[in-house]
Structure formats: C-alpha cells, structure tokens
Scaffold this motif. Structure first.
Motif, PDB file in Angstrom:
ATOM      1  N   SER A   1      -3.327  -4.286  -4.152  1.00  0.00           N
ATOM      2  CA  SER A   1      -4.498  -4.995  -4.673  1.00  0.00           C
ATOM      3  C   SER A   1      -5.384  -4.077  -5.504  1.00  0.00           C
ATOM      4  O   SER A   1      -6.122  -4.545  -6.355  1.00  0.00           O
ATOM      5  CB  SER A   1      -5.290  -5.601  -3.521  1.00  0.00           C
ATOM      6  OG  SER A   1      -5.938  -4.574  -2.811  1.00  0.00           O
TER       7      SER A   1
ATOM      8  N   SER B   1      -0.458  -3.934   5.914  1.00  0.00           N
ATOM      9  CA  SER B   1      -1.758  -4.195   5.291  1.00  0.00           C
ATOM     10  C   SER B   1      -2.102  -3.100   4.303  1.00  0.00           C
ATOM     11  O   SER B   1      -2.726  -3.354   3.271  1.00  0.00           O
ATOM     12  CB  SER B   1      -2.859  -4.343   6.335  1.00  0.00           C
ATOM     13  OG  SER B   1      -2.448  -3.907   7.574  1.00  0.00           O
TER      14      SER B   1
ATOM     15  N   VAL C   1      -0.444  -3.920   1.146  1.00  0.00           N
ATOM     16  CA  VAL C   1      -1.147  -4.992   0.439  1.00  0.00           C
ATOM     17  C   VAL C   1      -2.408  -4.457  -0.238  1.00  0.00           C
ATOM     18  O   VAL C   1      -2.664  -4.731  -1.417  1.00  0.00           O
ATOM     19  CB  VAL C   1      -1.501  -6.135   1.419  1.00  0.00           C
ATOM     20  CG1 VAL C   1      -2.394  -7.148   0.736  1.00  0.00           C
ATOM     21  CG2 VAL C   1      -0.247  -6.790   1.936  1.00  0.00           C
TER      22      VAL C   1
END
Lengths: 675, 545
Positions: free
Chosen positions: B15, B8, B11
């Motif tokens: 982002s 995560s 990610v």
C-alpha cells in the motif's frame, strides 16, 4: 539397544553441526560394525561401562535439538514445586518466576520465537498476579535485538536475583535438579539466581515482598545505599516548637509531648533541641507529633517516635512575614487533634464538566484555592472562599432553580475561575506555595511555570527538563521546589533562578512523583522503576532506596515527624516506610485502583489516601508504625494495617488531598461519567 | 498467535509502494512492529496514569508518540470512536466511519457549547461520618465494598450513622430533576407525565435537598401567577405530592409554604377567566391545609392557630369578596367540625343576614356576584351540616333509625338517594357544579328551578318523613333546589330536633350529650327556618368526609 540410541544421537549431532565427512565415516564404521556384530561385544561393553557418559551425551543432544526442553524442564520443575510440602512450597515458588522469565529470554535469545511465545503463554497465568506489569513488558520482546534494546530485559539479563531461602528448601531444590538431570534449569538457576541460604525455619509468606525483587541495580546496591546516614529529624526553632514552649494555650497532652522531647535515643540524631539558636524565624508548618489524644499510648512503646530529633536546615530558608506567622500560629492553636477515634471532616471539591480533561488538581494549604491542570494546556484556579460566599447567599436568598455553576456560567459569560494560559501541552501537576501566593505547574511541554495568584499572571518559565515534567512540588517552606520528569531526573530549583540548582539522576525509569521531606533537606521520589528513592538535597546523592512496590509509584507523603513515608502505587497498594532504615513498615492494602494522592494529618496520626476507585480511605498510622518495634510483624497475620474508614464518593476519583493547618481534610476530584 | 501477521506487513508494504519486499524480511519486520507497538502502548499507559485516568484514550497514544519524538496520529479523541468487532472474526475490529453529507453539516444548527468546568463543594464527611446528601454515594454503595472485602481487613468504623448538614450544594442529577419538575408544572400540567412526576415526588427517596427549592418555587410562582388557574392548581398538586412523600422533612419549611397555600385558598381572585373553576381549587386547597394541620399540628403548636386566625379573618371581613369568604369557610370546614362549631357557627347569624340580600335577584342585579353568594351559602351549609352531623353521630340511637327509614321508603326514593350518595362520594363539587349549571341555564334565578325539581324531591321527602312520624316542616323560600333531593332520613331527624320541645326522646338524648345539648338548640334558635338546608347537607358531608 541403548547403543543404537546413542549412535543415533551422535549421528544427529554430527548432522546438525554439518560435520558431513565425520558423519560419513561414522556411518561407514557403524555399518561395518553391524556386519560383524559378534565382534562388537567389546565395544558395547565399553559403552555400557560408562552409562553416565552416555546419558549425558543423550541429554546434550536433546538440549541442542529441541528448544521444547525448556518447556519440559520448566513444567516439570513447576509441578514438582507445586506438589512439594506446604512448609517449603512458598519458598520454592519464588524460584519459579525468575526461572520462567529467563527461560523465555533464553529462548528468544536463541531465536526460537514461536516456541518462546508458546512457552510464555502457557505459564504466564502463574505469575500474572504478582508480576503482571513485567509480563506485559516482556511479552513484547520478539527478537534477540529487542532483548538488547529493552532496558528492562537487559538489566534482568545482567543482574542476579536474590532469593532468600532456608537451608532445607535449598537442598530439596538441588536434590531435585540433580536427580532429574535437568541441566537447563540448573543452568538458569545457577546463572541468574543468587540464593541467600539461611539456616533454620522457612520464612513466613508475608515477607514475600522484601524477599524477592527484580531491580536493575540489585538489592545489594540498595542495601549499601541504605546504610548511609540520614538526619530525618525536624528543623529546630519551628513555629510549632515555639508554640509548644509558649505553653499556656496548649492542652496537657501536648505539653507532655514537649517534655518527652529530650528522651531521644536515635543514633541519627544530630542535635538536641534545647533553645532556639537560629536567628531568623523559620516557618514550620507541621510538627513532630505522633500525639494527640492517642499519642500518649504510642509514646509508651517507643520513645523514638514521640520526639523527633532536631536538625539544622541545609538550605537557606526564606523568612516569613510576622502577620503570616501569627495567622499560622493561630491556626496551630485551633488545630483539631485527630486520632483513630476522632476522624477529620472532609470537604470535597468536585470538578464537573471536565470532559475527561482534568489531569491534576491541587489545593492550597488553607483550602481556599483549588487549581486544576487540564489536558488542553490550561490551568484554572477557583477561589473557593469567594464561590462559597456566592453559594451561601444563593441558598439563603433566592432559592432559585439555578444552582451556583449555572448562574455563574450564564452570568454574561463570567467565569467562576481564573484561567492561566501559557503551557503548550497537557498540564500534569500543580503545586501551591505554602502561603498560597504562588502556583507552580508542570506540563508535557517540558517546562515548569510559576504563576502569581495575586496578579493572576505567569511570572517565570523554568526550562531545563527535556521531556514532560510529571510532577512539581513546592518545599514546605516555599521558595524551593522540585520537579520530576520523564527524562528520569529530578531537579531542584529555587524561584529566583531559571536554572536548576541540582539534578538528581539515578532512577531507571520515569520519575513520576516527588515530595519534600519535612525538614527540607531531603527529597523523596517515586518512579516507574517501582522504587522510591530519597535524595540529599545538599549533596544530590541518593541516600535511600525503598524496594517493594510492584508497579509504578504514583503518590508520596511524608509524615510530619519526618520519620515515616507513605507511597502509593498503580495497583492500589500503599506502603509505609521507615526513613531511618529504609524498610517497609507495613503495606496498607485496600484500594482497588491507583492511589493518586496521600496526605498525613498535621500531627501525623492519620494517613488519608485518595484513589481512582472513588474512595478516600483513612488509615491509622500510629498502630501501623508501632508494629515493627514490637516485633509483631514477625508473627505474620496480626492485622498490621488499620483502615479506619472508607469514604466513598459518587463516581469521583480522588485526585488531590490536603490537610489544612487546622486538620480539616480537603479532597478534590473530577466527577467522571464513565466509571 | 502473533498480533501482527507477516501478511499484513506485505499488504502495508504494497500500500505504500514497496513491492519488492523479500519474504524473509517479513517475519522479522512483523515481530519488530509488534514490539514497537507494545513499547508505545507502555508509554501511553504512563501518559494515561499522569492524566489520572484508568481508561486509555487516543490522546494518550498521541502523547506517547510525542514522547518518542514521533509524529502523532491525531485521531479524534473522546467517545466518538468506538471499535466494533467485525462479524465472524474474533480479533478483527473496525471503526464505523459513516459518510457525512457536507450540506447537512453546514446547514445543521451549531451544536450546543459544552458546559464550562466548575468546582462544587460538599462535605464528604463530618468528623468521619458521611452525611446523607445526594453528593455522597448512597448507602448501598457504602455497604457493597464491605461484602467483597477480605475478613482480615474489616474496618472498625463500619457504622453508618448519618447526619444532615446545614449547607449543601445540589448535585447535577437533582438539579436536572428539579428543572424537569418545575418545567412540567409550569407548562405541561395537563399531561400524563405530570401525574407521573407527582407520583415520583410523592414516593421518591432522596429528594430532601430539593425541598427548599420546591417551596421557594411554589411561593414564587403563586405570587406571580395568581391569574393563572392552571398553574396554581398544578402547584397545589405539587405541594400535596411533597406532603405525601414520607421521606421528606417539610416541617422546617412550613412557614414558607403556608402563605402560598393560604393564598390559593382565600385569595380574592384565582384565575382570570370565567371558565376557571377556582371553587374547585379552593376546595382542593382547603383539604390540603387541613391535612397539613393534621400532620404538623402537634409538632408545630401555633400552626393551626395561625391558619384558623387567617381563615376567620377572611371570613369575618365583609369587605372581602365572596370567593374569599368561600375559601375561608371551606378551609374551616376541612379543619373539622369542632373548629366549625367554635368559629363559624357563632358568626353564622350575622353573616347570613349579610349574605341573604346578595343572593336575591331583587337586591343583587349582578349575576356573577349572586352566583358567588350562592356558592358561599352552599359552603356554609356544608360546614354547618358537617358540624351537626358529627354531633349527631355521637348519639347512635338517633343515627340508626333514619337509615332504616330510607330503606323502608318506596322505590322512587330509593332511586334518587343512591345517585345522590354516589355524587357525594365522588366529590362535593358535584353538588356545586350541578348547582352552577342549574343557575346557569335557568337565567331567571334559582327559584324557578326549585319548582322544577321539587316534585321529585318532595315525594321522597314526605315518605321518609312519614316513616319517622314527624310533621312536615315548611321549606324556606330560598332553599336551593339541589339540596332537597339530597335529603334523606337524616334531615327529618333534624326536623325532629328542630322541634326539640315536642320530641321527648330526642330531647333526652340531647341531654346526654352535653356539648351537643348546648349547641344544637342554640344553633336552631339562631337560624330558625334556615336551619333546614343545613340539615340536608350532612349526609353529603358525611359521605364526603
């Protein structure tokens, strides 16, 4: 065979440490040794001659290579403890928790994060009941740097835990540790636990709370502080005292009380109370009566409790106007004597339509004003005397379908309350002055504001704290007030100055609640560090530390005789403390959720507690306070606390409690829809 | 195991535009984030506690971030956010985020403003005892905590004795209930839900605090809406339900309730349309009054006295309208035969003299008034008949033969009688509606109709009479048509009573009954021929009562 294992261990050690050359040499030697095995008998003899050494080398190699050793060591210790004799079991169990958390922290510190997690999760259930809050805190620690950063963990690492243990249990433990060669466990115990070995029988289970605590400063420091002198007596020449002397109007029981006053034996006594020497009239709201109807019995056992010593105020106290004095005297004369057989009437103020926004509530001393602090920064005050009149006229006159609040709401937008706006953050606390003419509020905008209920306006804004101010309380005589904040300080103020008079620092975490002692010379504070402290207002020193709570302290109350203090915590436990020696008199267990509010009845015979579990409980203070003197606590399971009555509300957590001067109990809370 | 996985982190990094994050950093970043989150949550717990709550809201997290001098997330607070568990994932939650059409939001009416905060006061306990008022938790709630309690901490004062305080403030629930009921009464009294509401009123516990409000509501509405027949009837039904509720203590409010009830009985006009069947309402109310008197008469000693006085007053005042008279008569009738005997019968003769002209076509041209007079006359008959019937009931050997007589009668009679009985059982009103339609269509007047129906009736008549061997008594001129077929063996018994002197057995029986012996001959003397109609009705009355 043994030799081979040993060799392997040594080999592994060398490999791990990166001694490649030594390793090679060692390997060569080993190979050459294997070639002429017949000649190696001597060597084997040598190695066999010292099996202890071999074993130690083995364990050493293990502890270095496998962090799971902690896991094994702890689980073995745990199963041994659980299977030990019942007599010693509870003492030995106390050892487990510190070992557990230090094992965990050791693993973290050595960088075995995953193993630490596994270890933590496999054994946390054992301690969940007693230490759930600490565990949730520690759970978050995931790297050695966190350990350094986190204050709680840091203080745990630095200090030793005191455990009281009897001689035999201690020996049992040591024997076990030696026998099983669990060096790791021994190391932890040695490093972090300080045994106070006492001869004789193991102590009873009930002493658990006192026997073991994890506080940064440690029990020793607390003990040292608690040695200090304290004058917990009441102020001389109070209104109540004068009323007693005036005599005539009082009941017999109260007169005998007055007579018994001279029988004071407490070494802390500063002054006896013959004659009111003080010139100015001092306002005194509450008195040293353990009495009432039940008071006589109490006095028979302990004279100390019945007659509090008198002290002089260390602060210059404000004078009160004579008409107010008269009304107070009138109230005192009309006071209902409460005891365990005569319970108070409780008038409940329910806040409705709060939309979860009510943060705090306060009730004036006569119960006529109710203040609510809201999360939308507003402070609202209801004049219940006015509302009551309207309500009653409504009931008698036009029994219409619309009850109070609707009518008032729809009456051309006329509000039923006075709105005080000024704060810029949620209002966390409010406190009425004793005469009801001023109102203090504290907010998350780190200010305290003083409002006049006469002019309905903000008068002063006190800035000093750097963080949200959790609690603010007027002194029993007005004029002075104390505030408690997230910045871990307590500040004492007077109304006429915008700077604090004292800053009391010492708590290790947020100071969540504050309460004045009856004689205005001391302030009690409850904190998230799970301690309650008592501070000398004049010197600003901490003079008592009360250790025993297992979670953050939410509410405090001082008994009217000044000797006892009650504190309620997040778990629903209430503890009664003896201010004179700093000991817990008795825990009062019964609430199932946060105790938001505590109040002693005016003569000190009852304690009322209001909780998030939507109940008001009434406790008999006389019995619970008497116990330690008659040494009944030692015997253990005699029903130490006495809950007289539980008054459930209709899904309304109780936020505030107040005994009026006539001993009518007022309670306030917000009707909550989702309880 | 970890709450925050290193994936995560990857990610999230991508982002926000950090692409070149080295994989070594990820685990430690994940661990650190987890630690920070737990730290913030602990602060949030503090904020939650100081807001005196036990459930955390997004506000608490925002406050915690502010404590740390960080920018809050400013999530919408309140219950609007509900995390849902994602399907097939154990630990994946999401917030449902629906697309909202802007136009709809703008076009939609403004939501109602939430009600303002208020403080209400009640007694949680009086001298340690909790009063049983709706503001306090119910008894069950009081009891349950003791069950889960450890025996060590059993409280001493478990006794739950309950006191009722004088003053109270209504809980929100009760207010809502009250509003609902009153609303239904006023606007939707025809609906099924109103019947449900009445049932609830008649059975529910804990409505006591509302009683004064209901009484007041009834009083208010009755005085204001005398011409609203629907509402009046609904109100009376509401009163009846209140009276039926065994948990309500109505007695203290009777003095407030009675005037409105009496109004519905003896008011000059109830409802303004001709179609409004106010007779029915009066009948209903009469029974209501009677039930009140029966229930509270003992405890409230002058209740019946006052009721009867009011009724008598209304009855005896010739200036009052016929509907008022009717109501009074019905009220007295419902109170029982002894009241009828004492109050109504002595005044019957003068009253009939007063009534008679009004009922005749020649004297009274106004049709509706004549109709009213007929109604009153019917009520009087019913009253007197009831009275006489009750008297007769005390003489069992006089009671039994007539019924026999019916069964012995021919088929014609049999077919008629059961029908009439049934009609009587259903409602006495039946009789009156029948009468009304009769008078209605036969615009000429009642007398024509008498002729129409007499044949069937008289056949039954003669047969029963024959069976009991009593001579035929001539029918009075203005005998109402429908009472004749209702006649049975009972009537001819009375026929024999009418001829007291000739029937020895009956006379002997009368002498046994002192009261009846005094009364009935006198009654007969008083009314003479008009006695017979009254004799007809007791059967009906009997069944009805």
């Amino acid at each position: 065979m043994e030799e081979e294992v040993l060799d392997k261990a040594v080999f592994m050690y060398l490999k791990k440490k990166g001694f490649t050359q030594t390793e090679q040499i060692f390997q060569q030697e080993q190979q050459s040794k294997n070639k002429n095995s017949s000649s190696s008998i001597n060597a084997t003899d040598v190695s066999l001659s010292d099996p202890d050494l071999a074993k130690q080398i083995l364990t050493f190699s293990q502890s270095e290579s496998i962090p799971a050793l902690y896991h094994d060591g702890y689980s073995k210790l745990r199963s041994w403890t659980y299977s030990s004799l019942d007599l010693y079991k509870h003492e030995l169990l106390r050892v487990l928790y510190p070992v557990f958390i230090h094992c965990f922290m050791d693993l973290i510190a050595k960088g075995h994060l995953q193993e630490a997690r596994t270890f933590f999760n496999s054994f946390r259930e054992d301690h969940e009941m007693m230490h759930s809050r600490d565990l949730t805190k520690l759970e978050g620690v995931l790297s050695p740097s966190h350990l350094e950063e986190m204050e709680f963990a840091h203080s745990l690492r630095q200090s030793k835990v005191n455990i009281k243990i009897c001689q035999y249990s201690y020996e049992l433990l040591l024997q076990y540790l030696h026998k099983t060669q669990s060096i790791t466990m021994l190391g932890i115990i040695n490093e972090h636990i300080n045994f106070q070995v006492s001869p004789g029988q193991p102590s009873s289970i009930s002493d658990d709370a006192e026997a073991f605590s994890l506080v940064g400063s440690g029990q020793d420091a607390a003990n040292l502080i608690n040695q200090k002198e304290i004058h917990w007596g009441l102020l001389e020449d109070s209104l109540e005292e004068r009323l007693d002397k005036a005599g005539g109007l009082l009941s017999d029981s109260e007169k005998t009380e007055g007579d018994a006053k001279e029988g004071d034996l407490d070494e802390n006594k500063k002054k006896s109370t013959e004659g009111g020497k003080q010139g100015g009239p001092l306002k005194k709201l509450k008195k040293d009566k353990v009495a009432g109807a039940a008071g006589k019995g109490a006095r028979g056992e302990g004279e100390k409790a019945s007659a509090a010593p008198r002290v002089k105020p260390e602060l210059t106290l404000p004078t009160i106007p004579t008409d107010v004095e008269h009304s107070i005297l009138e109230d005192l004369r009309n006071r209902v004597q409460l005891s365990n057989s005569t319970l108070p009437s409780v008038s409940f103020y329910t806040f409705i339509n709060t939309h979860n926004g009510l943060n705090c509530s306060s009730i004036s001393h006569d119960g006529s004003l109710v203040a609510g602090g809201f999360s939308d920064s507003s402070l609202k005050v209801w004049d219940m005397a006015k509302l009551g009149r309207m309500g009653s006229s409504m009931l008698q006159g036009e029994n219409d379908s619309a009850p109070n609040e609707n009518t008032l709401g729809s009456n051309g937008g006329k509000r039923s309350y006075t709105l005080y706006q000024g704060h810029s953050g949620p209002v966390y606390s409010a406190s009425f002055s004793p005469l009801g003419d001023f109102l203090l509020s504290s907010s998350s905008d780190s200010t305290i504001r003083l409002w006049s209920t006469k002019f309905n306006a903000n008068i002063v804004c006190y800035k000093g704290h750097n963080y949200p101010v959790w609690d603010v309380q007027f002194s029993p005589f007005g004029h002075y007030f104390a505030s408690a904040s997230h910045d871990r300080t307590v500040r004492i103020w007077s109304m006429d100055r915008i700077q604090p008079l004292r800053i009391l620092a010492g708590h290790l975490s947020d100071v969540d609640c504050v309460q004045w002692h009856m004689n205005c010379n001391y302030i009690a504070t409850g904190s998230s560090d799970k301690t309650v402290r008592l501070w000398d207002v004049q010197s600003g020193e901490c003079i008592r530390i009360f250790i025993g709570h297992r979670s953050m302290i939410l509410s405090l109350a001082m008994s009217p005789d000044g000797r006892y203090m009650a504190s309620g915590d997040e778990d629903g436990t209430i503890m009664m403390w003896d201010v004179s020696n700093g000991r817990c008199v008795t825990p009062l267990v019964g609430h199932t959720s946060c105790v938001w509010s505590l109040a002693f009845s005016c003569e000190g015979s009852l304690l009322a507690s209001g909780s998030a579990d939507s109940t008001v409980k009434l406790w008999d203070v006389n019995t619970s306070a008497k116990m330690p003197k008659s040494e009944e606590t030692r015997s253990g399971n005699t029903n130490r606390l006495r809950s007289l009555k539980t008054l459930p509300t209709k899904s309304t957590p109780v936020y505030a409690l107040r005994f009026s001067r006539r001993n009518l109990l007022f309670a306030a809370g917000a009707l909550s829809t989702n309880v | 195991m970890n709450i925050v996985e290193k994936e995560s982190i990857e990610v999230i990094a991508q982002s926000i535009g950090v692409g070149n994050l080295s994989p070594d950093v990820l685990p430690s970043l994940a661990a650190d984030i987890e630690y920070r989150i737990s730290e913030i949550m602990q602060e949030a717990v503090k904020c939650m506690r100081h807001a005196k709550r036990t459930a955390m809201t997004s506000d608490d997290v925002d406050s915690a971030l502010e404590l740390r001098k960080m920018e809050p997330i400013y999530v919408a607070s309140g219950d609007s956010l509900r995390f849902k568990r994602a399907a097939r994932h154990k630990d994946l939650f999401y917030v449902e985020d629906k697309d909202v059409e802007f136009r709809e939001v703008i076009a939609a009416a403004l939501p109602k403003a939430p009600p303002d905060t208020a403080v209400v006061n009640h007694w949680l306990a009086i001298e340690g005892v909790q009063p049983a008022i709706p503001e306090n938790a119910s008894l069950e709630a009081l009891l349950t905590p003791f069950d889960n309690k450890k025996p060590d901490y059993k409280e001493d004062g478990v006794s739950i004795d309950i006191k009722t305080p004088v003053k109270h403030v209504l809980s929100i629930e009760l207010q809502l209930y009250f509003e609902k009921i009153t609303d239904l009464t006023v606007s939707r009294s025809n609906s099924i839900i109103f019947n449900k509401a009445l049932l609830s009123l008649a059975t529910d516990v804990g409505l006591h605090p509302l009683v004064p409000y209901f009484i007041y509501f009834v009083a208010e509405e009755v005085t204001r809406n005398l011409n609203n027949f629907q509402l009046l009837f609904a109100l009376m039904r509401l009163v009846r339900s209140l009276l039926q509720n065994p948990f309500l203590h109505i007695e203290p409010y009777l003095h407030q309730l009675m005037p409105s009830v009496m109004t519905c009985l003896v008011a000059k006009s109830l409802g303004n349309k001709l179609t409004d069947n106010h007779w029915e309402l009066r009948n209903f109310t009469a029974n209501l009054v009677a039930s009140i008197c029966r229930r509270f008469g003992n405890g409230y000693h002058n209740l019946q006295l006052r009721v009867t006085r009011t009724l008598l007053h209304a009855f005896l005042d010739p200036a009052k309208a016929f509907p008022q008279h009717y109501g009074a008569i019905k009220g007295i009738t419902a109170l029982g035969s002894s009241v009828v005997r004492l109050l109504l019968l002595p005044n019957l003769d003068p009253y009939l003299h007063f009534l008679e002209p009004e009922m005749q076509l020649e004297n009274q041209k106004n049709e509706s008034r004549r109709h009213e007079a007929w109604q009153v006359h019917g009520a009087l008959m019913c009253a007197a008949g009831l009275c006489i019937y009750n008297q007769l009931k005390m003489i069992p050997n006089l009671f039994s033969p007539p019924t026999h007589a019916i069964w012995k009668s021919n088929g014609n009679d049999l077919t008629i009688n059961p029908n009439k009985r049934k009609a009587g059982i259903n409602n006495l009103m039946m009789e009156q509606t029948l009468k009304k339609t009769a008078t209605g269509d036969g615009s000429v007047g009642g007398q024509h109709l008498v002729k129409v129906e007499v044949p069937g009736a008289s056949s039954g008549f003669s047969i029963t009479r024959g069976a009991s061997d009593v001579g035929v008594h001539p029918l009075p001129r203005f005998l109402p048509n429908d009472t004749i077929p209702g006649s049975s063996g009972r009537r001819d018994k009375f026929g024999s009573v009418a001829q007291t002197s000739s029937s020895v057995a009956v006379a002997r029986a009368w002498k046994k009954e002192i009261n009846a012996g005094h009364l009935l001959p006198k009654l007969y003397d008083l009314f003479g021929e008009s006695m017979l109609p009254f004799v007809l009705s007791p059967e009906l009355c009997n069944i009805f009562i």
